[in-house]
Design a protein around this motif. Structure first.
Motif, PDB file in Angstrom:
ATOM      1  N   GLY A 490       0.829  -1.208   0.000  1.00 11.13           N
ATOM      2  CA  GLY A 490       0.000   0.000   0.000  1.00 11.13           C
ATOM      3  C   GLY A 490       0.865   1.261   0.000  1.00 11.13           C
ATOM      4  O   GLY A 490       0.613   2.209  -0.749  1.00 11.13           O
ATOM      5  N   LEU A 491       1.946   1.246   0.807  1.00 14.01           N
ATOM      6  CA  LEU A 491       2.828   2.406   0.873  1.00 14.01           C
ATOM      7  C   LEU A 491       3.532   2.600  -0.479  1.00 14.01           C
ATOM      8  O   LEU A 491       3.699   3.730  -0.949  1.00 14.01           O
ATOM      9  CB  LEU A 491       3.866   2.218   1.995  1.00 14.01           C
ATOM     10  N   ALA A 492       3.903   1.469  -1.091  1.00 14.94           N
ATOM     11  CA  ALA A 492       4.562   1.561  -2.394  1.00 14.94           C
ATOM     12  C   ALA A 492       3.645   2.241  -3.406  1.00 14.94           C
ATOM     13  O   ALA A 492       4.062   3.122  -4.155  1.00 14.94           O
ATOM     14  CB  ALA A 492       4.966   0.175  -2.873  1.00 14.94           C
ATOM     15  N   PHE A 493       2.389   1.841  -3.397  1.00  5.54           N
ATOM     16  CA  PHE A 493       1.428   2.480  -4.303  1.00  5.54           C
ATOM     17  C   PHE A 493       1.338   3.973  -4.017  1.00  5.54           C
ATOM     18  O   PHE A 493       1.271   4.805  -4.910  1.00  5.54           O
ATOM     19  CB  PHE A 493       0.038   1.836  -4.156  1.00  5.54           C
ATOM     20  N   ASN A 494       1.339   4.279  -2.726  1.00  8.48           N
ATOM     21  CA  ASN A 494       1.255   5.666  -2.311  1.00  8.48           C
ATOM     22  C   ASN A 494       2.436   6.469  -2.877  1.00  8.48           C
ATOM     23  O   ASN A 494       2.268   7.546  -3.441  1.00  8.48           O
ATOM     24  CB  ASN A 494       1.232   5.703  -0.776  1.00  8.48           C
ATOM     25  N   LYS A 495       3.642   5.897  -2.770  1.00 11.58           N
ATOM     26  CA  LYS A 495       4.843   6.582  -3.275  1.00 11.58           C
ATOM     27  C   LYS A 495       4.762   6.752  -4.782  1.00 11.58           C
ATOM     28  O   LYS A 495       5.080   7.811  -5.324  1.00 11.58           O
ATOM     29  CB  LYS A 495       6.106   5.766  -2.919  1.00 11.58           C
TER      30      LYS A 495
END
Lengths: 545, 622
Positions: A490-495
């Motif tokens: 999820g954080l990767a998508f956010n970045k």
């Protein structure tokens, strides 16, 4: 950082996209060529993704059609194309399914299936190439051959009364019926487009010439010298007028159509029938299908196009939806248990169970009730966050470490270059290794940047630069956003979404660095949905309750 | 005092004899097609299961829906075997027979065990009915009848009418309840509680309380008649089975098969499209599946058998799992499309619920004579995988297994069932959803160009690209292709592709579990069977093993390919006996494959094997 350019709009399709790299093996001069090239021109105009076309055929010359189209194709067995086409459409109603058949395939061995396809009004387009002969078996008479037609198997002339394809279609309650001719590509294109627009089975008879076994099958009506007087072009809302001088027409005398000439016996244009392809009563269009040269001009165009009859697959999907609405999405545990079952306990005591509502009290934790658990009850026990994950299982994937995705779909050991390596070396590496992103390391082997294809496009292609002497440092994206492999997907998508870039280095526990791209992540999600490792059922993606 | 005289020793009611204990019992209900024999048979089965017995049932009814009333072809029967040991067949001979009319008596009396209980409905033994049953004199007047059996003559119609005199029902409706009177008597005979049946009656006729009340009253009347009339000499309690803890239900083969297909969809996350044309005895699979639309199942009642398989295979091409179900004559019609499925290498399951043949044959009777048709009934070298179910509940596991093979190897699979297990039922321990194995399916992703006939190294399965996937447009068809997917008439290519298709099916054997041997792994006789003969074979072999005989048995689920360890197992026995309900079809396959001198034992009587026949046959080899 490489900014994400605006996504280029999907390139417009062209006829070329539909031409495969194969030799077409029809006889030179065959009418099929014109039909093929018309279809290749019509398909790109329909607004349907190329990958959604499926062409299904049976056996016969025309049935080789799928091999000559660069689409999904299914060259099936004699006469049965409508059945396979129906299965394809049922399995995936989004597909645009076209059946190619002939007078032998569709009206002899496969007439039964054609009839049932038409009455069910499955949203499939049927093109019947009618050349009044069996071509592939070398010239025997067909169900549309005329009485008296001499062929190897009817040396004294055929005594089989021919069938009229369009009359047959209408008697099977077809909702769209049309006729066109291989010698008029423009007319064909219009008819095919109308067929494609129709919701339901569209049946098109194509008067097609077999240059070897029945040459001139239709020339008595299609030849340039006679066609104006012998073809009747049907146009919705227009009177049935034909002839070189546009002075002939069809009018009714009692219940019989007759030919009349403007000016003779006080005939005027307003006495002619006005074509109504939407007449819900099929008697009128049936009458047209019975009109043939030489008694009448042969009508071409759309005979009948009645909208409003819901196609079969729509009805099927509707039943599926309403069943789900009434009973909920099926849970296998319920089905296995059935409406009545019994429980045997440790002491061999038996108690009857029925599907009556369960008591609200929860005595066992959900993990132990397994397949026959009452999911509703379990859901009630969960926190809101847990419930959301259960309802939308992809959320669960978003909570997984990015390391999982890296290992499964990412680049574990990306190519790396020193800051002093040349741009040329990097470009060659891209080309030779089929990669689109590399790491740049300093003299201590610490990663200091990355170079993606986009860097090359944006920073190299536009400038005059000596690629051999320019160091890669000049074009790299320095200090890219980096995540540890324990960070969530999820954080990767956010970045990715904030930074608008497409590649990201991931640092593993052992300090080594891998690369993950947005495409890798998409594939990983796709995998997780399809291989269910960790139970993310595909159906749940579609769960919108 | 009057009271004291009533209980005086002289007038004391006879002391009730305690019920006799039996390990198992077999009951058959027989009557006219319209007499409701299947209904009471079902009720007796349910209450037996709930009472803790293991059960096995055998509905036996005519192909005609309503043959003329009272005639021999119109007789419908239901047999149930229940008890404390493992019950694996419907029983060789009934211990109790209910005959609702002369025709039912004539058709079924020869099967009744000596000294067995015979309940006859005397009201139907009229001159007309006797004539229809081709009796010259009433069999009830024959002294031999009472000498050989325990005969209970009851006016079932009259007693039922009397029991319902205040019900307000019309006479015809009253008489229709007589099957429950008979059921009540049998319940009393076997010391059975009425509770579950009364519940069923109330649920069944919930909207018609008057009818529910009437049927319930008649059931009770029959029970109390048994108790008070003292016509029935002996009562029995039958042992309960030792049943492992768990949840159970009663299930027929066709229903288990339908549920198994849904489970396979769950395990593979692939939708099922079931195309079928009604044919006895496979129609019920379509009936069940068409009610499961909320389980990722779509069904099509096709216009004929060919369309049914066409719809299924088309669906497989589009990414679903196509399944079609039929019986022997329908399988004939599907042959060409089945060969097409072999050529295109798409997943497909074809269910063949076998019945007596050839041609229309015996539509409602059992036979397993389609094996060689399944193996070879197509043009060209056309290998398909074949699996066979061996009991009603085994249809569930076999359906999942058929789907696994079809989806893993992208091959058509023929699943052989038959009318005996399709219609028969048994208790089934309900499996846990979590215990079902995943079926791993991965379609080609639009990542790179690929060849149409590119194969998985392990399975040799062609990798499927599904219509709707960008960049993977391709064409397949019945013409021979090369690896790239182009039409090819090249001799080398054809020979290679024929070999690959055969090798792919052979590869399936690598994933099969080791073959189970019941009994010693070597010895004098091995009984080798397949399909629905399992219950009878195992029962016969167990009986002989208990007597110390050197006999074992192996029962095959996988018929093509055969298990890899089978040849070695067969070589450990002096004689291999192969009982089949055909003229020796698996026998032919085994002999040609392993070059061993097997002994074939065949029956084509439209009925399952009897245990005692098998015991007798095996004994001749010991």
């Amino acid at each position: 950082m490489t900014p994400l350019a605006t996504v280029p709009s999907k390139p417009t399709q062209t006829a070329k996209d539909y031409v495969p790299d194969v030799d077409v093996r029809w006889c030179p001069g065959c009418g099929d060529y014109a039909i093929l090239s018309t279809i290749q021109k019509v398909f790109p105009t329909l607004g349907i993704p190329k990958e959604n076309f499926v062409i299904v055929s049976g056996i016969g010359c025309s049935s080789r059609f799928p091999y000559y189209m660069n689409t999904y194709g299914f060259h099936s067995i004699h006469g049965r194309a409508p059945t396979f086409a129906m299965g394809i459409k049922i399995a995936n109603p989004d597909l645009s399914v076209w059946v190619i058949t002939g007078d032998g395939d569709g009206l002899s061995i496969g007439a039964n299936h054609l009839m049932h396809l038409l009455r069910r009004n499955v949203d499939i387009k049927v093109l019947l190439f009618n050349n009044q002969i069996y071509g592939l078996t070398k010239g025997q008479y067909s169900p549309t051959s005329h009485i008296g037609h001499k062929t190897p198997t009817s040396p004294d002339g055929s005594i089989d009364h021919p069938i009229k394809p369009l009359s047959f279609a209408l008697s099977a309650e077809a909702s769209f019926v049309a006729r066109t001719l291989d010698s008029n590509p423009k007319h064909m294109a219009e008819v095919f487009k109308a067929a494609a627009r129709h919701r339901g089975t569209a049946f098109v008879e194509i008067m097609q010439n077999c240059v070897i076994y029945h040459d001139g099958a239709w020339t008595d009506v299609t030849d340039r010298s006679v066609r104006d007087d012998r073809l009747l072009h049907l146009e919705h809302g227009k009177p049935l007028i034909y002839g070189k001088n546009r002075n002939m027409g069809i009018r009714m005398e009692g219940t019989t159509p007759v030919i009349a000439k403007i000016g003779e016996n006080a005939v005027t244009e307003d006495q002619f029938l006005v074509h109504d392809q939407q007449d819900p009563n099929s008697a009128y269009s049936y009458m047209l299908t019975q009109m043939n040269y030489p008694d009448f001009p042969t009508p071409v165009g759309v005979f009948r196009a009645v909208e409003g009859r819901v196609p079969y697959t729509d009805l099927l999907i509707e039943q599926v939806k309403s069943t789900i609405q009434q009973r909920g999405r099926g849970r296998l545990g319920d089905l296995l248990r059935g409406p009545s079952y019994w429980e045997v306990d440790d002491n061999n005591q038996i108690s009857m169970k029925t599907d009556s509502p369960k008591p609200a009290a929860v005595t066992a934790p959900p993990a132990q009730t397994d397949g026959v658990e009452d999911e509703m009850r379990v859901m009630a026990e969960l926190t809101e966050a847990e419930r959301r994950v259960r309802k939308y299982p992809l959320l669960k994937v978003l909570g997984e470490p990015i390391g999982n995705a890296l290992e499964s779909r990412g680049t574990m050991n990306p190519l790396n270059f020193s800051v002093t390596d040349s741009v040329e070396q990097v470009i060659c590496a891209f080309k030779d290794n089929h990669v689109n992103c590399i790491l740049v390391l300093d003299e201590k082997d610490e990663m200091v940047g990355i170079v993606s294809e986009r860097d090359v496009v944006m920073k190299v292609a536009r400038k005059s630069m000596d690629r051999k002497s320019t160091p890669v440092e000049a074009i790299m994206t320095p200090n890219p956003v980096l995540l540890n492999d324990t960070a969530t997907i999820g954080l990767a998508f956010n970045k990715f979404s904030i930074g608008r870039f497409r590649h990201m280095p991931i640092r593993r526990q052992d300090n080594s660095v891998g690369l993950i791209s947005t495409t890798d992540l998409l594939f990983y999600l796709y995998d997780r949905v399809h291989d269910r490792k960790g139970s993310v059922p595909a159906g749940s993606l579609l769960d919108d309750e | 005092m009057e009271h004291s005289t009533m209980i005086s020793t002289n007038d004391a009611p006879p002391v009730k004899r305690p019920p006799k204990e039996l390990s198992t019992a077999v009951v058959r209900f027989a009557g006219d097609s319209g007499d409701g024999m299947q209904v009471v048979g079902d009720r007796f089965s349910d209450s037996s299961a709930i009472a803790g017995h293991d059960i096995c049932t055998f509905p036996d009814y005519p192909a005609e829906i309503r043959a003329p009333v009272g005639t021999l072809p119109g007789v419908s029967a239901f047999q149930i075997h229940f008890g404390g040991n493992e019950v694996m067949t419907p029983g060789d001979e009934p211990n109790a027979l209910v005959a609702m009319n002369p025709a039912a008596l004539k058709m079924n009396l020869p099967d009744l065990a000596p000294k067995g209980l015979l309940v006859v409905n005397t009201s139907q033994f009229t001159e007309g009915n006797l004539k229809k049953a081709r009796y010259e004199t009433s069999p009830l007047d024959d002294p031999a009848l009472d000498a050989n059996y325990q005969v209970i003559r009851v006016d079932l119609s009259g007693l039922t009418e009397t029991a319902l005199k205040d019900s307000g029902l019309k006479r015809a409706d009253k008489v229709r309840c007589k099957n429950f009177f008979a059921l009540g008597m049998i319940y009393w005979t076997y010391d059975r509680s009425l509770e579950s049946t009364l519940e069923w009656i109330n649920a069944k006729w919930a909207s018609k309380p008057q009818v529910a009340q009437a049927n319930g009253d008649v059931l009770k009347a029959g029970y109390y008649f048994g108790e008070t009339s003292e016509l029935i000499g002996d009562r029995y309690t039958v042992q309960r089975a030792k049943i492992p803890k768990g949840l159970y239900r009663k299930i027929s083969g066709n229903e288990a098969l339908a549920i198994g297909l849904v489970a396979a969809s769950h395990c593979s996350q692939i939708d099922i499209v079931y195309g079928s044309y009604p044919i006895t005895p496979a129609s019920d699979i379509l009936k069940y599946l068409s009610a499961y639309k909320n389980y990722n199942v779509k069904t099509v009642q096709a216009e004929d058998e060919i369309a049914a398989i066409g719809v299924a295979l088309g669906a497989s091409f589009a990414g679903a799992l196509g399944v079609t179900g039929t019986s022997g004559p329908g399988l004939c019609l599907k042959s060409e499309a089945l060969g097409f499925a072999v050529m295109t290498e798409l997943p497909l399951v074809v269910v063949n619920v076998q019945r007596g043949g050839p041609s229309t044959g015996l539509p409602t009777k059992v036979e397993q004579a389609d094996l060689l048709q399944a193996m070879f009934g197509r043009n060209g070298e056309s290998p398909v995988a074949i699996v066979a179910a061996s009991s009603p509940s085994d249809c569930f596991d076999t359906a999942i297994e058929a789907a696994r093979i079809a989806l893993t190897y992208n091959t058509p699979v023929i699943l052989m069932s038959d009318s005996y297990i399709a219609m028969g039922s048994e208790p089934w321990r309900i499996p846990s959803v979590n215990d079902l194995d995943e079926i791993h399916v991965r379609h080609v992703l639009p990542t790179k160009p690929r060849k149409v006939y590119e194969r998985d190294e392990d399975t040799l399965a062609r990798q499927l690209a599904i219509p709707g996937t960008p960049q993977l447009e391709h064409q397949i068809g019945g013409l021979e292709k090369n690896e790239e997917g182009s039409v090819s008439y090249d001799p080398d290519n054809h020979e290679r592709m024929v070999g690959l298709r055969i090798a792919k099916v052979e590869r399936i054997a690598r994933t099969l579990p080791p073959t189970e041997i019941m009994g010693n792994p070597q010895g004098k006789v091995l009984v080798l069977g397949w399909g629905s003969t399992r219950g009878a074979i195992i029962s016969a072999v167990k009986r002989l093993q208990e007597q110390g005989s050197s006999v074992s048995c192996v029962h095959l689920r996988y018929l093509n390919p055969l298990p890899q360890d089978l040849g070695e197992i067969l070589s450990r026995f002096k004689t291999v006996l192969m009982p089949e309900m055909n003229m020796g079809q698996l026998n032919m396959m085994i002999r040609s494959r392993y070059l061993i001198d097997t002994v074939s034992y065949t029956r084509v009587r439209g009925r399952p094997f009897l245990i005692r026949d098998l015991v007798d046959r095996i004994e001749t080899l010991l």
